[in-house]
Each structure stands twice: as structure tokens, then as C-alpha cells.
Design an enzyme around this catalytic site. Sequence first.
Site, PDB file in Angstrom:
ATOM      1  N   HIS A  25       4.741   5.021  12.519  1.00 33.31           N
ATOM      2  CA  HIS A  25       3.616   5.961  12.409  1.00 33.31           C
ATOM      3  C   HIS A  25       3.963   7.352  12.926  1.00 33.31           C
ATOM      4  O   HIS A  25       3.074   8.093  13.344  1.00 33.31           O
ATOM      5  CB  HIS A  25       2.371   5.430  13.115  1.00 33.31           C
ATOM      6  CG  HIS A  25       1.649   4.373  12.339  1.00 33.31           C
ATOM      7  ND1 HIS A  25       0.504   3.751  12.795  1.00 33.31           N
ATOM      8  CD2 HIS A  25       1.909   3.812  11.129  1.00 33.31           C
ATOM      9  CE1 HIS A  25       0.102   2.858  11.912  1.00 33.31           C
ATOM     10  NE2 HIS A  25       0.941   2.875  10.886  1.00 33.31           N
ATOM     11  N   ASP A  31       6.480   1.959   6.354  1.00 31.16           N
ATOM     12  CA  ASP A  31       5.054   1.611   6.281  1.00 31.16           C
ATOM     13  C   ASP A  31       4.360   2.534   5.291  1.00 31.16           C
ATOM     14  O   ASP A  31       3.814   3.551   5.674  1.00 31.16           O
ATOM     15  CB  ASP A  31       4.423   1.736   7.669  1.00 31.16           C
ATOM     16  CG  ASP A  31       2.970   1.332   7.693  1.00 31.16           C
ATOM     17  OD1 ASP A  31       2.556   0.574   6.800  1.00 31.16           O
ATOM     18  OD2 ASP A  31       2.253   1.772   8.603  1.00 31.16           O
ATOM     19  N   HIS A  39       0.838  -1.206   0.000  1.00 33.45           N
ATOM     20  CA  HIS A  39       0.000   0.000   0.000  1.00 33.45           C
ATOM     21  C   HIS A  39       0.867   1.247   0.000  1.00 33.45           C
ATOM     22  O   HIS A  39       1.922   1.289   0.637  1.00 33.45           O
ATOM     23  CB  HIS A  39      -0.958   0.004   1.193  1.00 33.45           C
ATOM     24  CG  HIS A  39      -0.311   0.181   2.529  1.00 33.45           C
ATOM     25  ND1 HIS A  39      -0.115   1.417   3.113  1.00 33.45           N
ATOM     26  CD2 HIS A  39       0.195  -0.721   3.414  1.00 33.45           C
ATOM     27  CE1 HIS A  39       0.464   1.273   4.297  1.00 33.45           C
ATOM     28  NE2 HIS A  39       0.667  -0.018   4.505  1.00 33.45           N
ATOM     29  N   GLU A  52       4.757  -5.404   3.788  1.00 28.90           N
ATOM     30  CA  GLU A  52       4.208  -4.487   4.787  1.00 28.90           C
ATOM     31  C   GLU A  52       5.310  -4.008   5.715  1.00 28.90           C
ATOM     32  O   GLU A  52       6.420  -4.543   5.722  1.00 28.90           O
ATOM     33  CB  GLU A  52       3.106  -5.213   5.569  1.00 28.90           C
ATOM     34  CG  GLU A  52       2.354  -4.406   6.603  1.00 28.90           C
ATOM     35  CD  GLU A  52       1.704  -3.167   6.044  1.00 28.90           C
ATOM     36  OE1 GLU A  52       2.414  -2.146   5.983  1.00 28.90           O
ATOM     37  OE2 GLU A  52       0.522  -3.199   5.686  1.00 28.90           O
ATOM     38  N   GLU A  54      -4.861   1.552   3.092  1.00 28.81           N
ATOM     39  CA  GLU A  54      -4.719   0.387   3.969  1.00 28.81           C
ATOM     40  C   GLU A  54      -4.803   0.779   5.423  1.00 28.81           C
ATOM     41  O   GLU A  54      -5.321   0.025   6.254  1.00 28.81           O
ATOM     42  CB  GLU A  54      -3.380  -0.306   3.691  1.00 28.81           C
ATOM     43  CG  GLU A  54      -3.121  -1.562   4.504  1.00 28.81           C
ATOM     44  CD  GLU A  54      -2.385  -1.308   5.835  1.00 28.81           C
ATOM     45  OE1 GLU A  54      -2.215  -2.266   6.605  1.00 28.81           O
ATOM     46  OE2 GLU A  54      -1.990  -0.145   6.088  1.00 28.81           O
ATOM     47  N   GLU A  55      -4.303   1.965   5.743  1.00 33.60           N
ATOM     48  CA  GLU A  55      -4.108   2.351   7.133  1.00 33.60           C
ATOM     49  C   GLU A  55      -5.403   2.394   7.940  1.00 33.60           C
ATOM     50  O   GLU A  55      -5.396   2.138   9.138  1.00 33.60           O
ATOM     51  CB  GLU A  55      -3.420   3.719   7.214  1.00 33.60           C
ATOM     52  CG  GLU A  55      -1.995   3.745   6.692  1.00 33.60           C
ATOM     53  CD  GLU A  55      -1.033   2.961   7.571  1.00 33.60           C
ATOM     54  OE1 GLU A  55      -1.437   2.510   8.662  1.00 33.60           O
ATOM     55  OE2 GLU A  55       0.130   2.801   7.165  1.00 33.60           O
TER      56      GLU A  55
END
Length: 939
Positions: A293, A161, A149, A219, A193-194
Site C-alpha cells: 500500500h 495489490d 481487482h 490477491e 476492492e480496497e
Amino acid sequence: MGFNSIFKFRKTSLSLLLFAVYFIIGILYFIDKTRYKHSLPIDSEGVALLDNAWLDLQNITNKCHPYSSKENDRVHDYLLNRIADIINKTSYAEVSDDYSTNSRALFKQQDVFNASSIASRIIYFESSNILVKMEGRNPVLKSLLLSAHYDSTPSSHGVTDDGKGIVSLLALLEHFSKVQPERTLVFNFNNNEEFGLLGATIFFEHEWSKNVEYFINLEGTGIGGKAVLFRTTDTSTAKIYQNSVKNSPFGNSIYQQGFYNRYIGSETDYKVYENKGLRGWDIAFYKPRNLYHTIEDSIGHSSKPALWHMLHTSLQLSKYIAELDNISLGETQDLSPAVYFDLAGYTFVAIPSTKLFWINIALLIIMPIISIFLFSIVKKYNNEIIDSGNIWWRLPISAMSSGTIIIFTTKLIMKWNPYILSRNFLLPLIGLTFEFIILNSYILTMFENLSSSFDFKTIAINEISFLFWIVLAYQTWKLYDNNYQNTGIYPFTICYIVMATAGNIGYLFLIFKNIEIVEDEEASLVQYVSNEQSTIEGRYRDEINGRDDSSRDSNSASIPTRANDERAPLLTNSVDNINQRTILKESKLVYNYDWIIEFLLVVPFSTFLLYNSLELIMDAVNQTIQETGDLYKVYKILAIGSILISIPTLPFAYKIGCQLGKTLTFISIGCLLISMALAPFTEMNPIKFRFMQVNDKVEISGVTTHDNNKLRDMINNLPSVKRDDKKVQCQEITKFSSVCEYEGSPVHLVDNMYRDKLKLMEVIVLKDDRLSPERSPYAPITAEVEIRVQENRMCNVYFGQNKERIREVNVSIIEGNDRNSSVSLRYRVNNNRNGIDELQLHKLRFEANSYIVGIKWMPEILMSNEEEDDVLPIKVECYWGEYEESSVEVGEGEVGGGAVIEYYDKIPSYSEILEYKPVDVVIANREKGLVKLTEAMVL
């Protein structure tokens, strides 16, 4: 004589061998963790693929690019152009862009990040996935899907990510664009995706999904290191990985069990593909999570070796699958869950969990039978050896006493420095492990001083074997009970095998030693001798009487004494009066080297296996304490793990020499003291706080630190808080986490040509016939709501009272007042009892500024129907996640002057925190965006 002295069971021999084992384990650990850094490609294709991928990564991740941002569109366009360049001259490649084809869907989805949730969620999603199909030479073969993604979270640049996954797909595309594969390949560069795995979900609306059987999902749930095989669907796919990934394989089914049993709360696109019946692999970065993140998931914290490990692993795997037909992949497919692990990155092992089950059953039956048989022989001929004194109670008493102290030490660390594990779990792990070993060494040595034993190690090994039998029996039952999904129990199988084997070998040596026991009337000292009975009796009497007769013949020189006997106690060489029998005769046919066999069977591999397994688990969970605040679970794993690592050493602990004992004690004390004193958070290992501005309030949440002031202190130090004397209110969420709230600065989310006149969000009721006299009391109630938002892509609608009676929702997206600009999608509820809890809205066009939501629900059919019985409360929440670009606002100038143009941060409160936070703090988003505007009403 010299050879015998070196290899006898002595303190020096044991200490040297134990030190060598720990040293080798440390070297293997270091090599395993760093070897990938020195494994960059040297072939021209590999070098070119890596260089291009690294450049792509730099271009994609220079800004945050969540689904809700305009930067997300830039990344989409960049990928589309790169793909076009790569396949420009590839006749067998085809591109499909969901953005251009207006792909969208309205569907029901369970909460993918909370398996226990029973909320009924309906998702409206507009997709901008980019799909590429490379037609294989054999169109009969089922296709392989390669997926990653390209969206990030609002607070992250998304290098790991999932930027590395995306650029790895580009590299694979480049490779296969030059050589047509045997099997058709489908690439899914998916979006969003998140916040729901939506790009993977909508893939199955595309016609290319119909021929897909295998998938590889790339991923990132950490920001670096090696890419691990998190999980695979079955044994056959695990064996495909085993056969294909020959260079630096890395995977462990312990993680797979973590997903099966929901110990790991997050999810990846793998789950969507697996639920759709595809078979494949989930390959991901998994550590460290403290920068995950956050803005620190950036190029500066990444590396080419880490990227190459994922790229090369996926290249090996995809080439293997792409070039083999179905027969080569295996006509007889084993679809049972797989047990798999790598050995220090050199080789990979994979077996069916069903096979492990039957292996365990066989071991649980056969090994005890052998042990009982051998034990009965020993008991028959040498009963005094295994029945002497308190030998059977020594290890349980020692282990329980030491374990109690370990629990106390663990609680002490948790009290004084609870979040040290987030920074470094190796220090407390090493400290607790060596503490447990040394405590047992002291206690067991004390027992040996009080009552000398003939072969404690064999008894102890068999006691540990029995303990592992109990554990293995329970885990085997759980394996069966959980449909063979407990794929992480293999360490207990291996440990039981080596323990039971070593214990039985010890019994065999006891049988063949042919030892005779007689009573010594004058004293009860234990002495191990040759066949010279009378000489020994005289010597012992001399020792008891305090005499030293040097006139004995030369044969007495070969007789062991208390000073040099390998079974002598550790703490003293003195001879105590002990009430037990005297061993007077031992056959010379069997020398006392059995301990080496037992040691080599029990200690090296078991210790390495248990340490490696625990290290993998701690690597995955040590920083989750910042996300869940569940300190007890992680410290419980630490304490139990340190004891498990120590267990193989316990049978030999009473022979640890003085120097090694002091060394281990010093290391243990040092590691534990440092663990309690070391700062838990640093610039490289920061504490993570989560930001959200809800309307005009800023909410920041995070774990509760030892002094409980770090979050509050950070907020109180912000210039706007001090300047405007803002009130900061904090409250506890859980025992280990809290949230603080204060008045935020006004947001400037869009360019505003009419300052103070533009509303970012407005909810308008277009239709509501609940109170209409024209509606029959038995007819469904219908309502229509318009959600007007500026430059927005994501909103949620939550339904309150009577939500279980909702039967239908429909969604359309319009631009301006043109109601014909979009076709409405409708979802009907089939189950009359469930209704709808939540409607999620995800649209692509920023200029389309209205969601039109139609709702139909059933009235309450009662004799005395009140107006309030049929109301439907709704709450609308809309999210924005873009902050790096400035907003332009135009206002009127002074009287007679022109327009005034000013530039503002989109989210001033967030920008302020990033600017003034301490260096040991990182900020992540708390929800779908950084700003959430809400409005509630009753229909």
C-alpha cells in the site's frame, strides 16, 4: 569396536548428528525460499504468457489508480481493449462492461474489515467491473469464476495489490481463448476492492453469477515472494488444489485458521464469494507488508519469478477444474474445513479437519494406554532405572528455568530494539532458540554430574510427550468447539505422534535390556557393565581407593569407564560420591543404539515442522506491528515459538559436546546482540507512516519508535514547516503509536478556471419537514440533502442522534441541475431497532457533481415532545485520492494584462512528504483518500 564407538550415545555422535539436522533444515529452508526464482517457464506458451503479463503489468501500474481517480478509468479502458484483442477471434467468449451498462446498487453491508462491528452500513455503488464469459463445451456444468481487482490504494501503484492478479487473469484468458474449456469460465476484473470489496459484492447482481459454483480469487497482501494458498472453502477444494498444482505448491491452513479466528484483520474478495455459497481458493502474495500500500509496491520491487508463481499456480488449478466434469471432481463432496500444508514446495497434503479430530481422539486414548502399559512393565522389572534420584524433575526444572531466562531476553530485545522484528525476525528467533537449548544443556549436564542416570532421554521424551498430550487435548477440544475451523493445529498432532512413538520405543528397549540392580556397600557410583560382576566390583573399589590395578585380565578392557562411558556427565570426568544404587548387570543382547532411533524420530522432522510453522506465522505478522502497534502479541509468538522449536532437542541436550555447545552459544550471543543493535528500519525495510489531509490539517500517524522522535523529526524537517514556522502537535493513539498534526498547504484537486471562486464541497439542505406545521406529529420526518462536490467519486454520510430511528434512505446522482439525469435508488430498513449508522456513496462520473440523499426517520412519540428530541445530526465526509497529475488554475493578470495560467501539485503537502522523507520511511494512505473534506449539520 569402531562401529560400536561411532554409534553409541556419546557426545561426539550426538553433536555430529544434531549439527547435520540443523544444517539440513537450513538447506531445505533456503531451497524452499529461492527455488521459485529458478522455475521460469521454458515452453513457448509459458514464455509468451509471462512476457505478455509482464508488459501488461508495466502498462497498468505506471501510476496510482484508486477507484477515486481518473487513472482508474484509464486502467479500465486498457483492460477492456486488451480483452477485446485477446478474444477477438474466440467465438465462445463474451464481454460485459458494467461501466457501459450503468450497473449500480444500494445495499446493506457489514464492515468487511472489522467483523466485530455492529454498525449498520448502507452502500451506494456504481460499478465498472469488466466481465468475460467463455462458454464451456458442456453448458450443464457449473461455472468457474476467476477474479482479481484492478484498483489500487491512493498511495500505491498496485503492482502486487492487485496488478499481478489482474495480469494473471489476462494470461488465463489468453490461454483459454485458444482451447475451449469443458466448463464455462467467468472472469471478473473487478473494481473498488480496497474500500469495501464492492466489485465482488455487485458481481452477484449480474446474470452470469447465477451459474457459478467455484471461484479462484487472486490477491496481494504483500509485495512479492511466492503466492500462497491463503484459504480454501472445504476439504474437497483443498484436494482439488492437491491434485492440480504439482509444480511448486505453497499453502498452509495455519493462515486459514488466522482468518477464521480473526487473527488476520484484513479481508479479500474471497470472503464475499464464500458468503454467497461459492466454493474456491484464495491465492495471494502475503509478504513483505512494509512496502504494501505504498509507492514502493512498484515494478522495481517486483520480479518475473514472483509473477510466474501466481500465474502458473492459477493456470494449473484452473486448467484442472475447467477440463473436469462434476463426476471427476467428486460426487461425494467433503464440505468440512480442510487441514493442508506443503512440504518444502515439493508435495501437498490435504485432509478433512473432521478426520484430524478423530485422529486426535484416537491418539489421545490409544497412545497413553500403550505408554502406561509399557511403563508398568519397566517399573515392574527395572523400577530402579525410572525411579532413580531426581530424574523425573530434571527436565521440568531445566525447561522452566531456561524459559524464564528466554522471557527476560525477549523483553530485553523488545525494550532496546522493539521493531527489529519488522526488519528481521530470524536473528532473534535463532538467538532465542539456541539460547534455550544451551541453557537446558548446561542445567541437565549439571544434574547428570550430581546424579548420573541410566536413560534420561527416554524419561524426557515421555515427559515431553505428556506435555504435547495436554496441548493436543486442548487444541482438539477447541477444534470441535470452533466447528472444526482450527485448521492450524496439525503440527501438535504430528509432534505428539513422534514423541509418543519414540517414548514407547524407549520403554521397549528398557524392557529388553534386562538390567539388574544391586547395592554397593562401599560407594554409590553408577557404572554400566557386562556380566563380569566381580571384576567390576573390584575395579570400582580400586577407583574409590585411588588405585589403578593394571594386572586385571584382558576382559576388563571392554568394561566402560567414567572417561569413555556414553552416559558420563558432560562437565567433568571425575568420579563423585553419589548416594544411589549401582547398576551391575546389563544384557549384551541389546546394544545401546536405541538413542539413534529415538533421535531420528523426535528431532529432525519435529524441529523442521515446528520451525516451518513458526516461520510462516512470523512472516505474516512480523510487520503487522507497524499497523497495529501490538508488540506484545508478536513477541509472545516469538518467545513461545523459539521454545517449541527447541523442545525436540531437549532429551538429548545433556549430550551436546563442548565444541557444538560453544558454537551454538557463540551464534546465540551474536544473533541476540545484533538484534538489539541493528537499525530496525532501512531503505529496503522501512517504517510506514500514514497520511491524511483533513480540511486544512495534515495528520500523519505511525508506530512509536524507540526514541519517539522519528515521526516528529520527519515533519519538523519539511521545508514548509520550517519556512512558515508551523506548529506540530503529536499525541499518543495507543501505547505504541501516535499521530502528529500540522497546518497543511492548500489543495488544488481540480482544474480551476475561476481561482478562489470554486468550492470543492458544499452541503445544502433541500428539504426538511421536521418543524413543518403541515406534518403530523406521528408522521415520519423527511429531509433531502444535496452534496455538491467537484470531480469526486467517494463520500460518506454519518448519522448521529436518533440514527436508530432512520427507516429509509434514497440516493440519486445528478449532473448540473438536471434532476432527471438519474433514477433514485431506495433502501428501506426492515428492523425497527437498527436504523442506519452510515451511508457510503461511490459514483463513477466525475462530471456528475451532486449526490442527492433523501432520509426518512420516525419522530419520538412523547406527551411532552421537545423540538430537539427529533433532530438528526449528520456529518458528510468526501474523499479525493489523486495526486500525481498537476492541476491547472487560471486567474486574472495584472491590470490590462491577460489571464495567468499556473500549475500546482494537487496535494502539495503529500508531494512534499514524498520528496523530503528519509529513505527509511514510506508513506501510505490512512483512509479512503489522501484528502478528506468534512461538513456537519443538524436536520
